[in-house]
Design an enzyme around this catalytic site. Structure first.
Site, PDB file in Angstrom:
ATOM      1  N   LYS A 172       0.847  -1.216   0.000  1.00 25.04           N
ATOM      2  CA  LYS A 172       0.000   0.000   0.000  1.00 25.04           C
ATOM      3  C   LYS A 172       0.879   1.262   0.000  1.00 25.04           C
ATOM      4  O   LYS A 172       0.582   2.241  -0.692  1.00 25.04           O
ATOM      5  CB  LYS A 172      -0.920  -0.029   1.225  1.00 25.04           C
ATOM      6  N   LYS A 240       0.154  11.626   5.858  1.00 26.43           N
ATOM      7  CA  LYS A 240       0.308  10.525   6.814  1.00 26.43           C
ATOM      8  C   LYS A 240       0.958   9.325   6.105  1.00 26.43           C
ATOM      9  O   LYS A 240       1.917   8.738   6.609  1.00 26.43           O
ATOM     10  CB  LYS A 240      -1.066  10.126   7.367  1.00 26.43           C
TER      11      LYS A 240
HETATM   12  P1  NAP Z   1     -12.000   8.836   8.985  1.00 26.62           P
HETATM   13  O1  NAP Z   1     -13.236   9.160   8.219  1.00 26.62           O
HETATM   14  O2  NAP Z   1     -11.240   9.925   9.664  1.00 26.62           O
HETATM   15  O3  NAP Z   1     -12.404   7.714  10.063  1.00 26.62           O
HETATM   16  C1  NAP Z   1     -11.523   7.304  11.038  1.00 26.62           C
HETATM   17  C2  NAP Z   1     -12.252   6.365  11.979  1.00 26.62           C
HETATM   18  O4  NAP Z   1     -11.328   5.933  12.971  1.00 26.62           O
HETATM   19  C3  NAP Z   1     -13.403   7.023  12.732  1.00 26.62           C
HETATM   20  O5  NAP Z   1     -14.403   6.065  12.915  1.00 26.62           O
HETATM   21  C4  NAP Z   1     -12.758   7.410  14.062  1.00 26.62           C
HETATM   22  O6  NAP Z   1     -13.678   7.494  15.130  1.00 26.62           O
HETATM   23  C5  NAP Z   1     -11.836   6.233  14.267  1.00 26.62           C
HETATM   24  N1  NAP Z   1     -10.695   6.530  15.133  1.00 26.62           N
HETATM   25  C6  NAP Z   1      -9.608   7.288  14.827  1.00 26.62           C
HETATM   26  N2  NAP Z   1      -8.747   7.293  15.830  1.00 26.62           N
HETATM   27  C7  NAP Z   1      -9.283   6.532  16.810  1.00 26.62           C
HETATM   28  C8  NAP Z   1      -8.845   6.148  18.115  1.00 26.62           C
HETATM   29  N3  NAP Z   1      -7.665   6.566  18.596  1.00 26.62           N
HETATM   30  N4  NAP Z   1      -9.661   5.355  18.841  1.00 26.62           N
HETATM   31  C9  NAP Z   1     -10.848   4.939  18.349  1.00 26.62           C
HETATM   32  N5  NAP Z   1     -11.309   5.251  17.129  1.00 26.62           N
HETATM   33  C10 NAP Z   1     -10.528   6.042  16.361  1.00 26.62           C
HETATM   34  O7  NAP Z   1     -10.904   8.107   8.075  1.00 26.62           O
HETATM   35  P2  NAP Z   1     -11.151   7.203   6.766  1.00 26.62           P
HETATM   36  O8  NAP Z   1     -11.094   8.083   5.567  1.00 26.62           O
HETATM   37  O9  NAP Z   1     -12.304   6.298   6.960  1.00 26.62           O
HETATM   38  O10 NAP Z   1      -9.769   6.369   6.745  1.00 26.62           O
HETATM   39  C11 NAP Z   1      -9.577   5.212   7.525  1.00 26.62           C
HETATM   40  C12 NAP Z   1      -8.282   4.540   7.064  1.00 26.62           C
HETATM   41  O11 NAP Z   1      -8.402   4.170   5.693  1.00 26.62           O
HETATM   42  C13 NAP Z   1      -7.029   5.433   7.166  1.00 26.62           C
HETATM   43  O12 NAP Z   1      -5.930   4.668   7.579  1.00 26.62           O
HETATM   44  C14 NAP Z   1      -6.855   5.922   5.733  1.00 26.62           C
HETATM   45  O13 NAP Z   1      -5.510   6.253   5.449  1.00 26.62           O
HETATM   46  C15 NAP Z   1      -7.315   4.719   4.946  1.00 26.62           C
HETATM   47  N6  NAP Z   1      -7.802   5.007   3.592  1.00 26.62           N
HETATM   48  C16 NAP Z   1      -8.656   6.059   3.370  1.00 26.62           C
HETATM   49  C17 NAP Z   1      -9.088   6.323   2.069  1.00 26.62           C
HETATM   50  C18 NAP Z   1     -10.034   7.485   1.787  1.00 26.62           C
HETATM   51  O14 NAP Z   1     -10.233   7.803   0.614  1.00 26.62           O
HETATM   52  N7  NAP Z   1     -10.621   8.115   2.776  1.00 26.62           N
HETATM   53  C19 NAP Z   1      -8.658   5.510   1.003  1.00 26.62           C
HETATM   54  C20 NAP Z   1      -7.831   4.431   1.271  1.00 26.62           C
HETATM   55  C21 NAP Z   1      -7.396   4.189   2.561  1.00 26.62           C
HETATM   56  P3  NAP Z   1     -14.568   8.839  15.333  1.00 26.62           P
HETATM   57  O15 NAP Z   1     -15.789   8.666  14.480  1.00 26.62           O
HETATM   58  O16 NAP Z   1     -14.875   8.843  16.793  1.00 26.62           O
HETATM   59  O17 NAP Z   1     -13.696  10.005  14.937  1.00 26.62           O
END
Ligand code: NAP
Length: 296
Positions: A172, A240
């Site tokens: 990745k 990140k």
């Molecule tokens: P996001 O919308 O910011 O969601 C993050 C989730 O993690 C939320 O549910 C958050 O809870 C939870 N969280 C974060 N820190 C936490 C902690 N310390 N303890 C408990 N819960 C925690 O992010 P996302 O876009 O879904 O991305 C998630 C992952 O997928 C990341 O690693 C990102 O790099 C990867 N990714 C993202 C994409 C994209 O297009 N977005 C594409 C490929 C990969 P809360 O709701 O309470 O904040």
């Protein structure tokens, strides 16, 4: 019997992924730090648990989809973490993008409790998460991967077994390195054309079908020409991932000069308060250097 699947982290990616598992017929238990985000999954037929440990108690396979390495450590190894609830022979699948080294450390801690771990980060964005067409890169024991295949098939289209624990995360990060440099290539081509005074839509059309073609040129260059900097993938998340890539590269003495440059240019965007914009905003860092605006 279908495995019971737990889901921890219902953000932009996690929520639609959990919904796809419910749709595919799995019994889904979920937990999210901000409780309101569990509601759509519960309404679709999932069960809200009280903690990550509780999710693991109720599940054969538990998926985590949080943000960064410390967040995965918190929900897996922290207080009321998955490790407290997981039974022997259970599987943890971490689908967040995090450090390959931290992944290996977490897997070792779980192994002491006879819990298996797969790292399975994804690409394909929120659209891929909603449509169940993610590309999934998996590290860990191949036999465990095969056992979990039906779960992956409910979430993604291209599912690749990459090698031992951490290999999924490494692949990745390679993906993110190539994407980052392609964004710079796309931006620099547009900037040069703008400064030299050619018609940018004509230039874009002429080079898109040839050797310069890329996903970035096809999908992000038109957004730049329309001055649309809304995020598909956010600068802060790309940063990140590039930081993780540069750290992992340092650990194995790989030199990534292009990635370091892209990381610095994105840092300039963050300094301007543009971290929440889409990665195509990279062009703005070049525009400020060359004193020109790239638009059709
Ligand atoms: P996001 O919308 O910011 O969601 C993050 C989730 O993690 C939320 O549910 C958050 O809870 C939870 N969280 C974060 N820190 C936490 C902690 N310390 N303890 C408990 N819960 C925690 O992010 P996302 O876009 O879904 O991305 C998630 C992952 O997928 C990341 O690693 C990102 O790099 C990867 N990714 C993202 C994409 C994209 O297009 N977005 C594409 C490929 C990969 P809360 O709701 O309470 O904040």
């Amino acid at each position: 019997m279908e495995p019971r699947v737990g889901f921890v982290g219902l953000g932009i990616m996690g929520q639609p992924m959990a919904l796809n598992l419910v749709k595919a017929g799995f019994a889904v238990n979920c937990w999210n730090r901000t409780a309101a985000r569990m509601e759509p999954v519960v309404q679709a037929g999932g069960l809200a648990a009280e903690s990550p440990a509780h999710v693991a108690e109720l599940s054969d396979i538990t998926i985590t989809m949080v943000r960064d390495s410390p967040d995965v450590e918190a929900v897996v190894l922290g207080r009321k973490g998955i490790i407290e609830g997981a039974r022997a022979k259970a599987v943890l699948i971490d689908m967040s993008t995090i450090s390959p080294q931290v992944t290996r450390e977490i897997a070792a801690r779980l192994k002491e409790r006879d819990v298996q771990m797969l790292d399975a980060p994804v690409s394909g964005g929120d659209v891929g998460a909603r449509e169940g067409t993610l590309s999934i890169m998996v590290g860990g024991e191949q036999e465990v991967f095969e056992r979990c295949r039906p779960v992956f098939e409910a979430l993604g289209k291209t599912i690749t077994y990459c090698g031992p624990t951490g290999a999924g995360q490494t692949v990745k990060l390679c993906n993110q390195v190539v994407c980052g440099l392609n964004i710079l290539a796309m931006s620099e081509g547009l900037l040069f054309g703008a400064k030299a005074g050619v018609d940018l839509r004509v230039m874009h059309q002429a080079i898109s079908a040839g050797a310069a073609s890329s996903w970035m040129l096809t999908n992000l260059a038109p957004k730049v020409l329309d001055r649309d900097f809304a995020p598909g993938f956010m600068v802060d998340l790309q940063q990140k991932d590039l930081k993780l890539a540069l750290e992992a590269a340092r650990e194995c003495s790989a030199t990534l000069p292009g990635t370091a440059l892209v990381h610095q240019l994105f840092a300039a965007l963050q300094a301007h308060g543009e971290g929440q914009e889409g990665t195509q905003a990279l062009v703005k860092a070049l525009e400020r250097l060359a004193k020109v605006e790239v638009k059709a």
